[in-house]
Design an enzyme around this catalytic site. Structure first.
Site, PDB file in Angstrom:
ATOM      1  CG  MET A  36      -1.881  -1.209   1.201  1.00  0.00           C
ATOM      2  SD  MET A  36      -3.402  -0.940   2.119  1.00  0.00           S
ATOM      3  CE  MET A  36      -2.766  -0.621   3.752  1.00  0.00           C
ATOM      4  N   GLY A  37       2.147   1.117  -0.386  1.00  0.00           N
ATOM      5  CA  GLY A  37       3.018   2.290  -0.468  1.00  0.00           C
ATOM      6  C   GLY A  37       3.494   2.748   0.903  1.00  0.00           C
TER       7      GLY A  37
ATOM      8  CG  HIS B 199       6.867  -1.957   2.139  1.00  0.00           C
ATOM      9  ND1 HIS B 199       6.785  -0.782   2.854  1.00  0.00           N
ATOM     10  CD2 HIS B 199       5.645  -2.531   2.233  1.00  0.00           C
ATOM     11  CE1 HIS B 199       5.567  -0.646   3.348  1.00  0.00           C
ATOM     12  NE2 HIS B 199       4.852  -1.692   2.989  1.00  0.00           N
TER      13      HIS B 199
ATOM     14  CD  GLN C 189      -6.096  -3.722   2.519  1.00  0.00           C
ATOM     15  OE1 GLN C 189      -6.011  -4.197   1.381  1.00  0.00           O
ATOM     16  NE2 GLN C 189      -5.108  -3.824   3.385  1.00  0.00           N
TER      17      GLN C 189
ATOM     18  CD  GLN D  73      -1.884  -8.936   4.245  1.00  0.00           C
ATOM     19  OE1 GLN D  73      -2.760  -8.088   4.309  1.00  0.00           O
ATOM     20  NE2 GLN D  73      -0.627  -8.638   3.966  1.00  0.00           N
TER      21      GLN D  73
ATOM     22  CG  MET E  61      10.903  -1.081  10.074  1.00  0.00           C
ATOM     23  SD  MET E  61      11.929  -0.709   8.658  1.00  0.00           S
ATOM     24  CE  MET E  61      13.445  -0.323   9.505  1.00  0.00           C
TER      25      MET E  61
HETATM   26  P1  AMP Z   1       1.462  -2.928   3.471  1.00  0.00           P
HETATM   27  O1  AMP Z   1       2.031  -1.870   2.581  1.00  0.00           O
HETATM   28  O2  AMP Z   1       1.406  -2.534   4.913  1.00  0.00           O
HETATM   29  O3  AMP Z   1       0.167  -3.500   2.947  1.00  0.00           O
HETATM   30  O4  AMP Z   1       2.496  -4.131   3.440  1.00  0.00           O
HETATM   31  C1  AMP Z   1       2.888  -4.716   2.228  1.00  0.00           C
HETATM   32  C2  AMP Z   1       3.672  -5.960   2.520  1.00  0.00           C
HETATM   33  O5  AMP Z   1       4.832  -5.638   3.278  1.00  0.00           O
HETATM   34  C3  AMP Z   1       2.874  -6.975   3.343  1.00  0.00           C
HETATM   35  O6  AMP Z   1       3.135  -8.277   2.866  1.00  0.00           O
HETATM   36  C4  AMP Z   1       3.423  -6.767   4.721  1.00  0.00           C
HETATM   37  O7  AMP Z   1       3.311  -7.914   5.537  1.00  0.00           O
HETATM   38  C5  AMP Z   1       4.865  -6.457   4.416  1.00  0.00           C
HETATM   39  N1  AMP Z   1       5.485  -5.761   5.550  1.00  0.00           N
HETATM   40  C6  AMP Z   1       4.994  -4.697   6.224  1.00  0.00           C
HETATM   41  N2  AMP Z   1       5.801  -4.366   7.253  1.00  0.00           N
HETATM   42  C7  AMP Z   1       6.827  -5.265   7.238  1.00  0.00           C
HETATM   43  C8  AMP Z   1       7.982  -5.472   8.040  1.00  0.00           C
HETATM   44  N3  AMP Z   1       8.263  -4.677   9.089  1.00  0.00           N
HETATM   45  N4  AMP Z   1       8.803  -6.480   7.734  1.00  0.00           N
HETATM   46  C9  AMP Z   1       8.542  -7.287   6.664  1.00  0.00           C
HETATM   47  N5  AMP Z   1       7.472  -7.147   5.866  1.00  0.00           N
HETATM   48  C10 AMP Z   1       6.624  -6.161   6.147  1.00  0.00           C
END
Ligand code: AMP
Length: 281
Positions: free
Chosen positions: A21-22, A28, A52, A144, A175
């Site tokens: 989601m950026g 990421h 969502q 998820q 993070m």
């Molecule tokens: P989001 O942008 O929050 O939807 O996250 C996108 C992807 O990055 C998802 O698969 C998250 O689980 C992963 N993600 C978010 N935070 C972390 C993190 N601290 N460490 C590893 N992966 C992450």
């Protein structure tokens, strides 16, 4: 996107997708780096998916910085950035939802009704548009990962789901794009999630197997932080996400805690393969 992806696949190249989601951070980027290692072509999607977010959640305020994200992805050598508009993803007349069963009801499901319908539907769309061989997800969003793996198996999506470890700040805070909401005082208080999980890890390493004891110890630590309000602190089966009395098979220790107006999640995972516990935090 679909035409480009079909071309990549027709050329016999392996395609990796990192859905986001950026508001990109090192978590990421760790997924992006892994995809680049394992695939010939890496696609990152950026889409703040309205379906969502629940009413009263942070859809409108969710951090967005497209130019910065683009710059980070260029630096990583990402091949394709897919950033559709809401109208492209949900044109007039859109009316299909993917709804997954038991895996979506506990934990996040209790506090964010409909959240996983939104996640599953958008991820299914992304899979059909980007046609990835492999898709990369972070273990931080443990439920998820379980839900997406369930959907992929149940609906025969021809994609391998790769789950990668949680990337943390130097002091241990997981993070998250939402960490940007925290003021200085809240940022300090947010560390209580990591502390609680560290305590659970320590107890597990000392041989504690009672879920109620682990939960109680975590709650006591979290409740000692005045800015923290617990949504859940749970010890559950890593696959079914149902509560466990004792830690004797693969287990998820999951937290959701509100720090001021910011809702944070974190977890540790216990593996039991070969009779020995392995703990991933
Ligand atoms: P989001 O942008 O929050 O939807 O996250 C996108 C992807 O990055 C998802 O698969 C998250 O689980 C992963 N993600 C978010 N935070 C972390 C993190 N601290 N460490 C590893 N992966 C992450």
């Amino acid at each position: 996107m679909q035409v480009a992806a079909a071309g990549v696949r027709a050329a016999g190249q392996r395609l990796g997708l990192v859905p986001t989601m950026g508001a990109l951070h090192e978590g990421h980027l760790s997924l992006v780096r892994r995809a680049r290692q394992e695939c010939d072509v890496t696609v990152v999607s950026i889409f703040v998916n309205p379906t969502q977010f629940g009413p009263g959640e942070d859809y409108r305020n969710y951090p967005r910085d497209f130019e910065h994200d683009k710059h980070l992805l260029e630096n990583e050598g990402v091949d394709l950035l897919f950033a559709p508009t809401t109208e492209e993803m949900y044109p007039d007349g859109f009316q299909t939802t993917i709804s997954i069963g038991q895996a979506t009801t506990p934990l996040e499901g209790k506090f964010r009704p409909g959240h996983f319908d939104g996640v599953a539907t958008v991820v299914a769309k992304l899979f059909n548009v980007v046609l990835p061989d492999k898709a990369y997800f972070g273990r931080k969003d443990a439920q998820q990962c379980v839900v997406i793996q369930r959907m992929v198996r149940d609906l025969n999506f021809p994609v391998a789901i790769i789950v990668r470890p949680t990337v943390r700040e130097p002091d241990g805070l997981a993070m998250s794009s939402r960490n940007a909401y925290l003021n200085a005082e809240e940022r300090k208080a947010a560390l209580t999630l990591y502390r609680a999980l560290r305590r659970a890890k320590e107890l597990l390493e000392q041989g504690e197997r009672c879920a109620a004891t682990l939960e109680g110890e975590m709650r006591a630590l979290l409740e000692a932080e005045p800015l923290a309000k617990i949504d859940y602190a749970a010890v559950v089966d890593a696959e079914t996400l149902q509560p466990l009395a004792t830690v004797e098979r693969d287990t998820l220790v999951a937290l959701a805690v509100r720090i001021g107006r910011t809702r944070l999640i974190d977890n540790l995972q216990v593996g039991t393969e070969g009779g020995r516990l392995t703990i991933q935090l």
